[in-house]
Design an enzyme around this catalytic site. Sequence first.
Site, PDB file in Angstrom:
ATOM      1  CD  GLU A   1       4.167   0.007   5.883  1.00  0.00           C
ATOM      2  OE1 GLU A   1       4.052   1.242   6.336  1.00  0.00           O
ATOM      3  OE2 GLU A   1       4.234  -0.620   4.312  1.00  0.00           O
TER       4      GLU A   1
ATOM      5  CG  HIS B   1       4.799  -5.720   5.426  1.00  0.00           C
ATOM      6  ND1 HIS B   1       2.817  -5.173   6.360  1.00  0.00           N
ATOM      7  CD2 HIS B   1       5.266  -5.120   4.785  1.00  0.00           C
ATOM      8  CE1 HIS B   1       2.950  -4.466   5.919  1.00  0.00           C
ATOM      9  NE2 HIS B   1       3.892  -4.178   5.146  1.00  0.00           N
TER      10      HIS B   1
ATOM     11  CG  HIS C   1       0.195  -1.206   4.145  1.00  0.00           C
ATOM     12  ND1 HIS C   1       0.205  -2.305   2.864  1.00  0.00           N
ATOM     13  CD2 HIS C   1       1.708  -1.128   4.500  1.00  0.00           C
ATOM     14  CE1 HIS C   1       1.493  -2.207   2.755  1.00  0.00           C
ATOM     15  NE2 HIS C   1       2.236  -1.847   3.385  1.00  0.00           N
TER      16      HIS C   1
ATOM     17  CG  ASP D   1       6.797  -1.283   3.536  1.00  0.00           C
ATOM     18  OD1 ASP D   1       6.337  -2.425   4.292  1.00  0.00           O
ATOM     19  OD2 ASP D   1       6.694  -0.552   2.559  1.00  0.00           O
TER      20      ASP D   1
END
Length: 334
Positions: free
Chosen positions: A8, A10, A164, A285
């Site tokens: 996850e 980004h 998400h 993250d």
Amino acid sequence: MPGKIVLEEHFALPDTIDDSERYFTPDAWPTMRRRLLDFHEERIRQMDRFGIQLALVSLNAPGVQSVLDARQAIDLSQRANDFLAEQVRKDPARFQGLAALPMQDPDAAAQELTRCVAELGFRGALVSGFSQIGSPDSVAYYDQREYWPFWETVEKLAVPFYLHPRDVLPSQARIYEGHPWLFGAPWSFGVETAGHALRLMGSGLFDAYPKLTIVLGHLGEGLPPAIWRIDHRIAKAPRGIPAKKKLADYLRQNFYVTTSGNFCTGTLQNAIQELGASRIMFSVDYPFEDFGEAAEWFDNLNLSGEERSKIGSGNAEALFKLRTATPALQGAKE
Ligand code: GRE
Ligand code: ZN
């Protein structure tokens, strides 16, 4: 542990970078901004430093999901996915892609996912919660019937769908009025995403498409410790729930959870107890969380060798079929 995989993580396009600014103080934002826009410099240095071999990368939230016009949502998805594919092509041993999808148009979303998997080699999709369609106050959740043909495509492609978080709409957030610290990652992301996941479970979606796999971040958005009571009370008052099984059965059979942004040992132990170590995958993250904090936590956990290896990389490798996609993993030992 060397060779960790994270799921996850980004990036942003210039079009979507402003989506993330609201979650940060003005002094923290410039670092986040720089890290969201970077791929091959700081991101790779950090991955090297903390033993992360491979990152599955996805667009920042809410990204495509807050674009009201379906045509524009389709266009943004295509541009985000083409850009991501270009970055992956530069360094496929370190990066793989998860597709952004224009859920405003379920047929277009199915088509774009098919293109991303078949042509760009993406490993699945990451979608940031409900989509707004046409008007700012509209909310489309993916248990709705018009999405079932989309889910049929996801099941046929046999790729995971990462659900998400995104924030609740301001018009629906009376409980947070005067308490802005409850928006976003501290609380409202989890409530929103857990609610969406429960809708998917309760709708009977997984009875119709039993091979679907949904991934949740943040150690399951609060669901592993909550699921027993949910089933316990639904059994006493089912109120027409279409699902054929207990919701815990879907959580255990159709879901995986990642450790993104939730480096809490007790919560991980609960997730292992509820779901088993085979359904938990390490993630960070980035850039909203630090590779270093996450890796140091994970590397020092008191886990068996087998649990560490499954959660650190093995489960992700199998679920996302990373060995066939990723040159550096092909020679790696079991
Ligand atoms: C996320 O994508 O998970 C996220 C944000 C903004 C702040 C924190 C966070 O989009 O974890
Ligand atoms: Zn995230």
